[in-house]
Motif scaffolding. Structure first.
Motif, mmCIF file in Angstrom:
data_model
loop_
_atom_site.group_PDB
_atom_site.id
_atom_site.type_symbol
_atom_site.label_atom_id
_atom_site.label_comp_id
_atom_site.label_asym_id
_atom_site.label_seq_id
_atom_site.Cartn_x
_atom_site.Cartn_y
_atom_site.Cartn_z
ATOM 1 N N UNK A 70 21.888 8.750 15.295
ATOM 2 C CA UNK A 70 23.129 7.691 15.287
ATOM 3 C C UNK A 70 23.017 7.027 16.739
ATOM 4 N N UNK A 71 24.155 6.185 16.535
ATOM 5 C CA UNK A 71 24.511 5.500 17.999
ATOM 6 C C UNK A 71 24.693 6.292 19.174
ATOM 7 N N UNK A 72 25.324 7.729 18.773
ATOM 8 C CA UNK A 72 25.356 8.740 19.636
ATOM 9 C C UNK A 72 24.735 9.973 18.923
ATOM 10 N N UNK A 73 24.314 10.951 19.980
ATOM 11 C CA UNK A 73 23.700 12.147 19.729
ATOM 12 C C UNK A 73 22.285 12.421 19.827
ATOM 13 N N UNK A 74 21.911 13.652 19.136
ATOM 14 C CA UNK A 74 20.301 13.743 19.503
ATOM 15 C C UNK A 74 19.509 12.666 19.378
ATOM 16 N N UNK A 75 17.921 12.418 19.971
ATOM 17 C CA UNK A 75 17.467 11.383 20.039
ATOM 18 C C UNK A 75 16.070 11.823 20.489
ATOM 19 N N UNK A 76 15.103 10.957 20.376
ATOM 20 C CA UNK A 76 13.734 11.071 20.995
ATOM 21 C C UNK A 76 12.606 10.509 20.381
ATOM 22 N N UNK A 77 11.555 10.414 21.051
ATOM 23 C CA UNK A 77 10.223 9.608 20.736
ATOM 24 C C UNK A 77 9.450 10.406 19.866
ATOM 25 N N UNK A 78 8.688 9.436 18.615
ATOM 26 C CA UNK A 78 8.077 10.157 17.774
ATOM 27 C C UNK A 78 6.349 9.969 17.874
ATOM 28 N N UNK A 79 5.787 10.698 17.106
ATOM 29 C CA UNK A 79 4.450 10.465 16.950
ATOM 30 C C UNK A 79 4.011 10.577 15.614
ATOM 31 N N UNK A 80 3.433 9.526 14.861
ATOM 32 C CA UNK A 80 3.168 9.340 13.709
ATOM 33 C C UNK A 80 1.537 9.495 13.350
ATOM 34 N N UNK A 81 1.049 10.160 12.403
ATOM 35 C CA UNK A 81 -0.162 10.509 12.105
ATOM 36 C C UNK A 81 -0.618 9.622 10.860
ATOM 37 N N UNK A 82 -1.755 8.769 11.317
ATOM 38 C CA UNK A 82 -2.143 7.938 10.099
ATOM 39 C C UNK A 82 -3.576 8.368 9.827
ATOM 40 N N UNK A 83 -3.964 7.957 8.398
ATOM 41 C CA UNK A 83 -5.156 8.129 8.072
ATOM 42 C C UNK A 83 -6.030 6.692 7.412
ATOM 43 N N UNK A 84 -7.295 6.440 8.039
ATOM 44 C CA UNK A 84 -8.029 5.352 7.605
ATOM 45 C C UNK A 84 -8.443 5.437 6.146
ATOM 46 N N UNK A 85 -7.928 4.940 5.001
ATOM 47 C CA UNK A 85 -8.605 5.131 3.606
ATOM 48 C C UNK A 85 -9.798 4.177 3.470
ATOM 49 N N UNK A 86 -10.312 3.615 4.279
ATOM 50 C CA UNK A 86 -11.363 2.765 3.948
ATOM 51 C C UNK A 86 -11.364 1.290 3.720
#
Length: 887
Positions: free
Chosen positions: A164-180
């Motif tokens: 939310x506006x306050x509280x825990x937070x942090x960066x993300x890492x998303x995993x993708x796949x190339x389907x062609x």
């Protein structure tokens, strides 16, 4: 291994082997986050663990979390069926670390699972990281061997998560796949990123910072991990299909739909099949978690989901309700992983059938009216808001359904005009309601209801929940905050507290929040669905908009539930024993007792009471499940359900069933079936015991029974036992012999009382001094006279004395005045038959009564009786008779 059920079990088993606790999915209605309409991610149930408010006996967890995105800011409803990946219901597979491992191990666990256990090709994978997260990028290079071009840095909030506006937070890492290349789209961050070629299927959140205020981030002392993998997306990847709707689970549901319809999916109607399959899952899981269709809050969303699917069933040519027929197929597909589907199958089926039956009538009528209203409109035109509102208000045709039906003709709706018509109706209703007698004193709740909506009741399924304060009322006025020691009425957006209705008292308990604590002493329903919690602030200050944690007094609620369910059993037992004329006229369901008023013309015998109690307890001993179904009022009553006095029913009602009848025509059929919105036990055995403690009249033709259950009944029986033992000790007999000994004692007493009364009569006739003087009769005015003042003789024994006196005189007048210990007096006058032509006993007794302060008297010419408050004037009463005779 590529089937949906196999993928789920493989994921959970993998993390179990890596030291994670497998935690069951939480309900779709979040108990610990009032800002969410539905649970939409795996981390929701762990929110308080991440913030430090709650601790668990494990530091690693993994879940398969059922999730819904169909309301609020997370709403995918309109996209479902028309895209390859949007769903309203989905399963989120996740692994979590609560201050245990962090980025490196999270990335390593994910990489090993997807490349080894799931067998995805490394060459088709790429990841994103937050643009400043060099640490995560380095871990991906080391663990996966990715080059920089396979690690895409994203500078937007897409790759930075915050609670939310306050509280825990942090960066993300998303995993993708190339389907062609056969699918259009580009990698994340490119102009073509909205295409479907590169599919994101897993997001790793590195909960690294605390945000005490917007823009300020400080490192967390125990960084944590929160991940989420879409099960349906992973299934589409592993099964080599381009859409989640082509996976095995959806293929099974679509095949079941086609089988019922007798029609195969085609290019022009495949979207309808997909909508039905997805919405079937959402509807069934929400019903299983206690969300039933209504016109408010979550109930409105589930109704909208159902009706959208039912609309598409109609487009496919379904001539009768379809959705309920698909429930067995869903239970086969998902029941082993989610047993709540199996447990709730009957309720789910009944609810879907009821809703679709009613909706088909609404749909047919509404589409006809809509066609008439739009016959002159063409593509690009707009239906006026007044007409759309009339369809909604008069004919029950929802706005979104009007929009959906007109979308195919490229006709829009004037939603601003619709909203204006809705607001005008509310204002008119408010003005009318505010002037209606006693209701005018509580107009404030109507205003609250109009502004913040009805309170959503969660208390059928839980006794704890979180909510947001939407209104505070003190001394009849809304206020912004209240402080320690102040009494306040609190409205919350959702609550587990039951508001008093249908005879059941309101719940009590506590509300707590950051820096404050409130004792809730009562809960009432006001203003058409507003739950008002009356309480006192024990500490701190509570303000409007504050988040609160609510806890119902569990022990008190448990007793109330037992008494409410027992009320139903007593009601049916009364009808079974006394007759079907018995109908409820009122009730009280409290924690300490139950009270039940009912129609019956005469007192209930001891034998009948014993049978009523026996029949009720027979059902208690069955320990039968107490089941609830949602039905139309007319259907429920047609099936024999009884409506309870004082309960307000809408079009749909909760039907509570318990027990199996053992006697008469109902034998082997459901015992108690009633319409009821109250809270009940899970099984009849939870009642413990039903003990009737009193029966009596409260009005003409209305009787009242009071009863106890459970611990209260046991304590009552204990007290009765103690009294029996005390009586036995006093009588010097065994408890089993108390009744026979008391009967003997009472016989002895009655005999002694008779002997004493006879002795007193003899004494009054033959002994003592007469008020007029002497022991024998005398002559007054030439008439025989006998007058005496006596004590210790009851008023009812004075007439026999007068009869004896008349016999002893033969001819004359007798008077007996009896005095009592409380200072009052009674007088009887007797006249022998030969003198009744000259003297009336009634006239004479009235003169005697006047002497002792009485008024009047009555009887026959030969015998009359009266009384008076002044026994000290008893001799004057005798003298008054003598004076009358002397003439």
């Amino acid at each position: 291994m590529s089937g949906v059920n196999d993928i789920r079990s493989t994921f959970l088993d993998y993390f179990r082997k890596n030291g994670h606790e497998v935690v069951a999915s939480s309900p779709l209605v979040p108990r610990n986050d009032p800002t969410l309409m539905f649970t939409n991610a795996g981390m929701v149930q762990f929110k308080n663990v991440f913030t430090g408010l709650e601790s668990r006996p494990y530091s690693r967890a993994t879940t398969a979390q059922k999730s819904v995105r169909a309301g609020g800011k997370h709403n995918d409803l309109d996209n479902v069926g028309y895209t390859a990946r949007h769903l309203t219901f989905f399963e989120m597979l996740g692994n979590f670390s609560f201050g245990d491992y962090f980025k490196e191990q999270a990335i390593e666990l994910a990489w090993n699972l997807i490349t080894k256990d799931f067998g995805l090709s490394k060459d088709k994978l790429l990841v994103t990281v937050y643009h400043t997260d060099d640490e995560a990028a380095d871990h991906w290079k080391k663990i996966a061997g990715f080059s920089d071009d396979r690690i895409i840095r994203i500078a937007t909030s897409d790759n930075f998560w915050a609670m939310g506006d306050t509280g825990p937070c942090g960066p993300c890492s998303e995993i993708f796949i190339d389907r062609g290349e056969h699918i259009w789209g580009g990698p994340p961050g490119s102009p073509e990123e909205d295409g479907d070629r590169f599919l994101e299927f897993w997001n790793l959140v590195f909960m690294q910072f605390d945000q005490p205020e917007p823009g300020v981030q400080v490192p967390l002392p125990r960084p944590s991990i929160d991940t989420g993998m879409g099960l349906e997306r992973m299934a589409s990847i592993l099964q080599g299909v381009d859409s989640v709707f082509e996976t095995d689970l959806f293929k099974g549901l679509i095949e079941a739909t086609a089988s019922v319809l007798g029609k195969r999916p085609e290019a022009g109607n495949v979207a309808s099949y997909r909508v039905i399959a997805d919405h079937l899952r959402s509807s069934c899981f929400l019903i299983a978690d206690g969300v039933l269709p209504s016109n408010e809050g979550r109930g409105y969303v589930v109704r909208r989901i159902m009706r959208r699917a039912m609309r598409h069933a109609q487009l496919l040519g379904a001539s009768e309700p379809l959705m309920y027929k698909l429930v067995p197929a869903l239970v086969r597909e998902m029941g082993s992983a989610y047993p709540e589907l199996v447990r709730g199958e009957a309720l789910i089926t009944e609810t879907l059938k009821l809703e679709e039956t009613r909706f088909r009538k609404t749909l047919a009528r509404g589409l006809g009216l809509l066609a008439d209203a739009t016959e002159t409109l063409g593509a690009g035109d707009r239906l006026d808001g007044e007409t759309a509102f009339k369809l909604y208000d008069t004919y029950g045709f929802p706005l979104d359904l009007t929009q959906d039906a007109l979308r195919q003709r490229d006709i829009a709706v004037d939603t601003a005009g619709f909203d204006a018509a809705m607001e005008r109706q509310k204002a008119e209703a408010r003005a009318s309601w505010a002037g209606s007698g006693e209701a005018a004193t509580e107009t404030i709740w109507f205003g609250v209801r109009d502004r913040v909506g009805a309170t959503e009741f969660l208390g059928y399924d839980t006794e704890t929940a979180e909510g947001v304060v939407t209104a505070l009322v003190k001394d009849g006025q809304e206020v912004a905050s209240v402080a320690t020691g102040e009494e306040v009425a609190i409205v919350v957006n959702q609550t587990p507290f039951y508001g008093e209705s249908g005879g059941q008292v309101g719940d009590t308990g506590t509300m707590t929040g950051e820096g404050f604590s409130i004792e809730i002493i009562d809960t009432q329903k006001k203003g058409d669905g507003v739950f008002v919690h009356s309480g006192r602030v024990l500490s701190g200050t509570v303000a409007k908009g504050a988040s609160v944690e609510m806890k119902v007094d569990h022990a008190r609620r448990t007793k109330i539930r037992a008494n409410h369910s027992a009320t139903h059993l007593v009601h049916e037992a009364l009808r079974e024993v006394l007759g079907t004329h018995v109908a409820q006229k009122g009730s009280l369901v409290a924690p300490d007792r139950l009270r039940f008023d009912f129609s019956h013309p005469k007192p209930i015998s001891a034998a009948e009471l014993e049978r009523i109690e026996t029949y009720a307890n027979e059902i208690v001993l069955q320990n039968a499940p107490v089941t609830t179904r949602l039905m139309a009022v007319d259907d429920a009553i047609a099936e024999g359900a009884m409506a309870l006095f004082g309960e307000k029913y809408g079009d749909e009602v909760r039907v509570v069933r318990m027990g199996t009848a053992l006697h008469g025509d109902k034998a082997s059929k459901p015992y108690s079936v009633e319409l009821c919105g109250g809270t009940h036990v899970s099984a009849t055995g939870d009642i413990g015991i039903v003990r009737l403690v009193s029966e009596g009249a409260v009005a003409s033709g209305v009787r009242r029974i009071e009863a106890l259950t459970g611990e209260a009944a046991r304590l009552h029986l204990d007290e009765q036992d103690r009294r029996l033992k005390a009586a036995a000790a006093a009588l010097k007999v065994a408890p089993a012999d108390v009744v026979s000994r008391l009967e003997a004692v009472l016989d002895e007493r009655r005999k002694m009382e008779r002997e004493l009364a006879d002795a007193r009569k003899k004494l009054a006739l033959g002994g003592g001094s007469a008020a007029g003087g002497g022991n024998e009769g005398e002559s007054v005015g030439g008439v025989g006279f006998l007058g005496r003042v006596v004590s210790g003789v009851s008023p009812r024994d004075l007439k026999p004395l007068a009869d004896e006196g008349k016999k002893s005189l033969g001819s004359g007048v007798v008077v007996f005045v009896g005095t009592s210990d409380d200072g009052k007096a009674s007088v009887v006058v007797g006249v022998t038959d030969d003198l009744t032509g000259r003297f009336s006993a009634v006239d004479l007794v009235r003169q005697a009564s006047a002497a002792i302060g009485g008024q009047g008297g009555g009887g026959r010419p030969d015998m009359a009786q009266a009384g008076g408050p002044d026994g000290s004037k008893a001799a004057d009463a005798v003298a008054a008779i003598k004076a009358a005779l002397a003439g």
